[in-house]
Every structure is written in C-alpha cells, then in structure tokens.
Design a protein around this motif. Structure first.
Motif, PDB file in Angstrom:
ATOM      1  N   VAL A   1      47.829 -71.525 -15.824  1.00 49.65           N
ATOM      2  CA  VAL A   1      47.255 -72.157 -17.013  1.00 49.65           C
ATOM      3  C   VAL A   1      45.858 -71.616 -17.270  1.00 49.65           C
ATOM      4  CG1 VAL A   1      46.468 -74.358 -17.992  1.00 49.65           C
ATOM      5  CG2 VAL A   1      48.673 -74.230 -16.812  1.00 49.65           C
ATOM      6  N   HIS A   2      45.058 -71.447 -16.214  1.00 51.13           N
ATOM      7  CA  HIS A   2      43.726 -70.841 -16.371  1.00 51.13           C
ATOM      8  C   HIS A   2      43.832 -69.464 -17.026  1.00 51.13           C
ATOM      9  CE1 HIS A   2      40.371 -73.139 -14.626  1.00 51.13           C
ATOM     10  NE2 HIS A   2      41.195 -73.601 -13.696  1.00 51.13           N
ATOM     11  N   ARG A   3      44.795 -68.680 -16.606  1.00 49.49           N
ATOM     12  CA  ARG A   3      44.969 -67.343 -17.191  1.00 49.49           C
ATOM     13  C   ARG A   3      45.271 -67.440 -18.688  1.00 49.49           C
ATOM     14  NH1 ARG A   3      45.459 -63.359 -13.295  1.00 49.49           N
ATOM     15  NH2 ARG A   3      45.921 -64.102 -11.174  1.00 49.49           N
ATOM     16  N   GLN A   4      46.107 -68.398 -19.053  1.00 50.30           N
ATOM     17  CA  GLN A   4      46.434 -68.575 -20.462  1.00 50.30           C
ATOM     18  C   GLN A   4      45.216 -69.005 -21.260  1.00 50.30           C
ATOM     19  OE1 GLN A   4      50.302 -70.665 -21.149  1.00 50.30           O
ATOM     20  NE2 GLN A   4      50.379 -70.707 -18.916  1.00 50.30           N
ATOM     21  N   VAL A   5      44.405 -69.872 -20.686  1.00 54.50           N
ATOM     22  CA  VAL A   5      43.186 -70.325 -21.360  1.00 54.50           C
ATOM     23  C   VAL A   5      42.234 -69.154 -21.586  1.00 54.50           C
ATOM     24  CG1 VAL A   5      41.132 -71.762 -21.144  1.00 54.50           C
ATOM     25  CG2 VAL A   5      43.348 -72.665 -20.470  1.00 54.50           C
ATOM     26  N   HIS A   6      42.100 -68.311 -20.598  1.00 49.96           N
ATOM     27  CA  HIS A   6      41.210 -67.152 -20.718  1.00 49.96           C
ATOM     28  C   HIS A   6      41.588 -66.306 -21.930  1.00 49.96           C
ATOM     29  CE1 HIS A   6      39.779 -63.026 -19.337  1.00 49.96           C
ATOM     30  NE2 HIS A   6      38.660 -63.751 -19.440  1.00 49.96           N
ATOM     31  N   GLY A   7      42.878 -66.170 -22.176  1.00 51.09           N
ATOM     32  CA  GLY A   7      43.334 -65.404 -23.330  1.00 51.09           C
ATOM     33  C   GLY A   7      43.135 -66.126 -24.647  1.00 51.09           C
ATOM     34  N   LEU A   8      42.972 -67.431 -24.605  1.00 56.78           N
ATOM     35  CA  LEU A   8      42.795 -68.238 -25.810  1.00 56.78           C
ATOM     36  C   LEU A   8      41.348 -68.284 -26.279  1.00 56.78           C
ATOM     37  CD1 LEU A   8      44.125 -70.623 -27.658  1.00 56.78           C
ATOM     38  CD2 LEU A   8      43.154 -72.148 -25.924  1.00 56.78           C
ATOM     39  N   LEU A   9      40.407 -68.190 -25.355  1.00 55.98           N
ATOM     40  CA  LEU A   9      39.003 -68.441 -25.671  1.00 55.98           C
ATOM     41  C   LEU A   9      38.426 -67.396 -26.616  1.00 55.98           C
ATOM     42  CD1 LEU A   9      37.689 -69.457 -22.135  1.00 55.98           C
ATOM     43  CD2 LEU A   9      38.030 -70.977 -24.100  1.00 55.98           C
ATOM     44  N   LYS A  10      37.656 -67.900 -27.579  1.00 54.13           N
ATOM     45  CA  LYS A  10      36.932 -67.031 -28.510  1.00 54.13           C
ATOM     46  C   LYS A  10      35.780 -67.832 -29.097  1.00 54.13           C
ATOM     47  CE  LYS A  10      40.189 -68.271 -32.167  1.00 54.13           C
ATOM     48  NZ  LYS A  10      41.221 -67.776 -33.104  1.00 54.13           N
ATOM     49  N   PRO A  11      34.710 -67.173 -29.525  1.00 57.55           N
ATOM     50  CA  PRO A  11      33.594 -67.919 -30.113  1.00 57.55           C
ATOM     51  C   PRO A  11      34.071 -68.807 -31.255  1.00 57.55           C
ATOM     52  CG  PRO A  11      32.959 -65.643 -29.715  1.00 57.55           C
ATOM     53  CD  PRO A  11      34.436 -65.726 -29.450  1.00 57.55           C
ATOM     54  N   GLY A  12      33.537 -70.045 -31.278  1.00 62.17           N
ATOM     55  CA  GLY A  12      33.887 -70.999 -32.318  1.00 62.17           C
ATOM     56  C   GLY A  12      34.926 -72.023 -31.883  1.00 62.17           C
ATOM     57  N   ILE A  13      35.627 -71.782 -30.774  1.00 63.23           N
ATOM     58  CA  ILE A  13      36.621 -72.753 -30.319  1.00 63.23           C
ATOM     59  C   ILE A  13      35.921 -73.987 -29.765  1.00 63.23           C
ATOM     60  CG2 ILE A  13      36.854 -71.925 -27.929  1.00 63.23           C
ATOM     61  CD1 ILE A  13      39.914 -72.331 -28.277  1.00 63.23           C
ATOM     62  N   LYS A  14      36.517 -75.158 -29.970  1.00 63.87           N
ATOM     63  CA  LYS A  14      35.951 -76.406 -29.476  1.00 63.87           C
ATOM     64  C   LYS A  14      36.476 -76.707 -28.075  1.00 63.87           C
ATOM     65  CE  LYS A  14      35.497 -78.584 -34.031  1.00 63.87           C
ATOM     66  NZ  LYS A  14      35.903 -79.752 -34.864  1.00 63.87           N
ATOM     67  N   SER A  15      35.645 -77.368 -27.294  1.00 63.16           N
ATOM     68  CA  SER A  15      36.078 -77.731 -25.936  1.00 63.16           C
ATOM     69  C   SER A  15      37.279 -78.673 -25.991  1.00 63.16           C
ATOM     70  CB  SER A  15      34.927 -78.381 -25.162  1.00 63.16           C
ATOM     71  OG  SER A  15      34.441 -79.540 -25.818  1.00 63.16           O
ATOM     72  N   SER A  16      37.344 -79.555 -26.995  1.00 61.89           N
ATOM     73  CA  SER A  16      38.484 -80.469 -27.119  1.00 61.89           C
ATOM     74  C   SER A  16      39.785 -79.713 -27.357  1.00 61.89           C
ATOM     75  CB  SER A  16      38.247 -81.466 -28.250  1.00 61.89           C
ATOM     76  OG  SER A  16      38.064 -80.802 -29.486  1.00 61.89           O
ATOM     77  N   GLU A  17      39.714 -78.608 -28.088  1.00 65.87           N
ATOM     78  CA  GLU A  17      40.909 -77.787 -28.302  1.00 65.87           C
ATOM     79  C   GLU A  17      41.396 -77.193 -26.987  1.00 65.87           C
ATOM     80  OE1 GLU A  17      40.815 -75.134 -31.917  1.00 65.87           O
ATOM     81  OE2 GLU A  17      38.710 -75.747 -31.887  1.00 65.87           O
ATOM     82  N   VAL A  18      40.465 -76.781 -26.167  1.00 69.27           N
ATOM     83  CA  VAL A  18      40.825 -76.186 -24.877  1.00 69.27           C
ATOM     84  C   VAL A  18      41.431 -77.238 -23.962  1.00 69.27           C
ATOM     85  CG1 VAL A  18      39.971 -74.891 -22.889  1.00 69.27           C
ATOM     86  CG2 VAL A  18      38.982 -74.484 -25.150  1.00 69.27           C
ATOM     87  N   VAL A  19      40.833 -78.428 -23.932  1.00 68.20           N
ATOM     88  CA  VAL A  19      41.360 -79.521 -23.110  1.00 68.20           C
ATOM     89  C   VAL A  19      42.792 -79.843 -23.516  1.00 68.20           C
ATOM     90  CG1 VAL A  19      41.138 -81.989 -22.587  1.00 68.20           C
ATOM     91  CG2 VAL A  19      39.113 -80.519 -22.584  1.00 68.20           C
ATOM     92  N   ASP A  20      43.041 -79.941 -24.827  1.00 68.28           N
ATOM     93  CA  ASP A  20      44.391 -80.244 -25.313  1.00 68.28           C
ATOM     94  C   ASP A  20      45.370 -79.145 -24.937  1.00 68.28           C
ATOM     95  OD1 ASP A  20      43.481 -82.598 -26.401  1.00 68.28           O
ATOM     96  OD2 ASP A  20      43.350 -81.837 -28.458  1.00 68.28           O
ATOM     97  N   PHE A  21      44.948 -77.904 -25.064  1.00 71.35           N
ATOM     98  CA  PHE A  21      45.808 -76.767 -24.712  1.00 71.35           C
ATOM     99  C   PHE A  21      46.192 -76.802 -23.233  1.00 71.35           C
ATOM    100  CE2 PHE A  21      46.278 -72.454 -23.061  1.00 71.35           C
ATOM    101  CZ  PHE A  21      47.265 -71.939 -23.885  1.00 71.35           C
TER     102      PHE A  21
END
Length: 380
Positions: free
Chosen positions: A166-186
C-alpha cells in the motif's frame, strides 16, 4: 491491486499449546485459575473475539478446564463464534458475573487477573472474593504473548507485506496539491481491497512542518512541491498488526533534510546491529541515541533529537512488550517482535521517522520489512 497470497492461520492446536503453557504457570504460581477478560489475551488463548462493555464476558482457565462466562442473552452469539471447546456458563441481567466467577474458583484459591480487565470489575471481584485472593496475571500472560510462534510471525509478515505494498501505491499517487485526507482515504481503500480485517487500523499523513509532530497535526494539509512527507499506517490480518512509516521527499537535492535522513537511517541500523539474544532492550535505545549524539543531536530526549523510545513490541496489540526504551532491562529472546523507529524531530521544521519491524531468532535479528533506500527512494 489485489492481494493474492494465502493468509496464514493460527490453528486450534497452537491455541491448545498456549493454554498448556498457561496452565503450567498456573501450577507453578500456586494459583487456582486465570481470568481472561474481553481482551486480546482472550483471543490469544481461546480464539474468541469480543469487544468490552459494562457486561463481563470472558473465560476462566483452570489446570483442567475452560469455562466461558457469558451474559445470558449473548450465549447464542458466542456459540456461533470461533473458540476453543469449553463450557458456556451464563449470568442473567439481574445477576452478578463476579459472584458467578467467585463460586467457580476453588475455596480459598487465588485468582490471577488479565491485566486488561477494567478497574470496576476488579472492585466487583474484590467485593466477592477479597483482595487477598486476587493476583496480577499480567506478567505471566505477557511473558507468554511476548514470544511469537512461527505462525504468528508469518501472520505479522503477511500484514507487513500488505501494508508495504500500500505504501508503494501511495508513493505513486502523491503529487503537489494532493490533500492529506485524500491520501488517508486511499490508504484505507487499498487496505480493505487487499483483505485487511477492517481497512486501516490507523493512518498518519503529514506534510512539511507537520512531520515534526510525531503523531501528526489536526486538520487537512496540502502537499507542496518541496515538502517532507511522512506516512505511518497499518492494518490487521486475523488480529495481527502491521505498522510501517516512511519519510521522504518527491524530489532530491542537497538539503538539511537529506543529511538528517541519513542520520536517521544510521540510527535505525544501529538499533538492528545492537539486537542480540540476551541484550537488554534498553541497549538498543542507547545505540540509537549514541548515533544521534555523534551528530550533535539530543542528548537524551532533547530536541532536535529523539523524543520517544526507539521501538515497541507488536502482535495482537499494536503496542505491546517488549518496549525498546531506556530502563527496560528485559533481555531479548528468540520470538520477540518489535519496531525499529528512532525518530528525529527538528521542531517547527520537519521530522523523520523510518519505521520497520524486526524479530529475534536464535541467530540474531531479522527484518520483517527492508528499510528504505534513500531520502527520495522510500523502498529498497
């Protein structure tokens, strides 16, 4: 991405072996019985999972029997749940569960109590039996739970592998402008999709200066291009926890963060290298602080530096023995499993926590997750 591996399981035979070891300790301690409450220890020994409430539900373990103490209206529910064979004894709403337990304990016998029992129930038992007949069962229970079996380590390994994916998938998702709440939900969605017991058990997503707060900041955050990123999350598989933290930046370059990141990684490796059978848990915490002091950080709990212990045990509880902390002289033994996370905090600027877990074998320590590769490479 779905998780396709076969989930390890704790068998009934293993639970029976745990009970046999507990009964040896009951005998050695001159006890009549051990009372397990609606805690992770009840799950550990019997397989029964129950959430605590004001109504007592648990198990009384003697040298010969298991008796489940159950509210009358919950009997049919308990009968449908996995648990080791044992007599189910009920108490009705107007009756006292403490009085029922007192009648079951041999006359004059001492009863050792699960250390997870609430204080109000201790007082109810004391009123029925007298305080002198009640003993703290925490030490004998914890000593057994602290040493993980091969099956337990396999479950923890499974959970860790899942969360690392899951951490690996998150790393691929992150980009400037993303909200922390979006990451938590993902992260929660990915844990659920992969088969975790109930999604994420917790999730800390911090950007920028908020990474200097070990357990995160309140409110939503937005990722900036040059922000430090700290993500700490985990899940449960058949009750056993994962817990992994990665700290990194999306883009590199010579910076105070990168220099500090390598100090953190050095401290983490020092903890691993200090882990030897028989070594005091405190010596691992000492090893991390020695590295930081060499780089003019700390000393002790001073900041910039390491504000908390260097690690904690993990199993059916996300924080359990052994604790990798100053003053803990408990010796490391084969089967112990614990985190390695000597976080460095620079107040108001950033924090770096690299959290991996390890377990002890007779030959020494083994990583459950391979440490991060670098300040912009959170995976090896």
């Amino acid at each position: 991405m779905s998780w396709q591996h076969t989930v390890p399981r704790i068998t009934e035979d293993e639970r029976q072996n745990r009970l046999a070891r507990l009964r040896k300790m009951i005998e050695a301690g001159g006890l009549a019985a051990v009372l397990l409450g609606p805690t992770e220890s009840l799950r550990y020994f019997t397989g029964l999972v129950w959430h605590p409430s004001e109504r007592f539900l648990g198990a009384l373990v003697t040298q010969a029997t298991i008796s489940y103490i159950v509210p009358g209206f919950e009997r049919s529910r308990v009968e449908t749940l996995p648990h080791l064979p044992g007599e189910i004894l009920v108490w009705e709403e107007e009756e006292s569960s403490a009085a029922l337990i007192a009648r079951l304990v041999a006359q004059g016998g001492r009863l050792a109590l699960d250390d997870g029992l609430p204080l109000f129930f201790y007082h109810a038992l004391a009123a029925e039996m007298g305080e002198a007949r009640l003993a703290d069962g925490g030490r004998l229970i914890r000593d057994l739970r602290c040493i993980k079996s091969a099956a337990e380590i396999a479950l923890i390994q499974y959970a860790m592998d899942l969360t690392l994916d899951v951490h690996r998938q998150v790393h691929g998702l992150l980009k400037p402008g993303i909200k922390s709440s979006e990451v938590v939900d993902f992260i929660d969605r990915q844990h659920r999709q992969a088969g975790a017991d109930a999604g994420s058990t917790f999730c800390i997503v911090s950007f920028g200066a908020a990474t200097s707060l070990p357990h995160g900041a309140d409110g939503d955050q937005v990722l900036g291009r040059d922000d430090v990123i700290l993500i700490d999350t985990g899940c449960r598989i058949d009750g056993y926890h994962s817990d992994i933290t990665r700290t990194y930046m999306l883009e590199g370059g010579e910076s105070a963060f990168e220099r500090a990141w390598w100090i953190e990684r050095e401290a983490q490796q020092a903890v691993f290298d200090a882990a030897r059978i028989g070594a005091a848990c405190s010596s691992l915490d000492d090893a991390a602080r020695k590295v930081l002091a060499k780089h003019s950080l700390g000393p002790d709990y001073r900041l910039p530096g390491l504000p908390h212990r260097a690690g904690h045990g993990l199993g059916l509880e996300i924080h359990e023995e052994p604790y990798i902390v100053r003053g803990n002289d408990a010796p490391l033994a084969a089967g112990m499993c614990f985190s390695n996370e000597p976080m460095i905090v620079f107040p108001g600027k950033f924090g770096i926590r690299l959290e991996d877990h390890m377990y002890m074998t007779a030959e020494g320590p083994c990583w459950l997750t391979i440490p991060a590769a670098g300040p912009t490479e959170p995976f090896s």
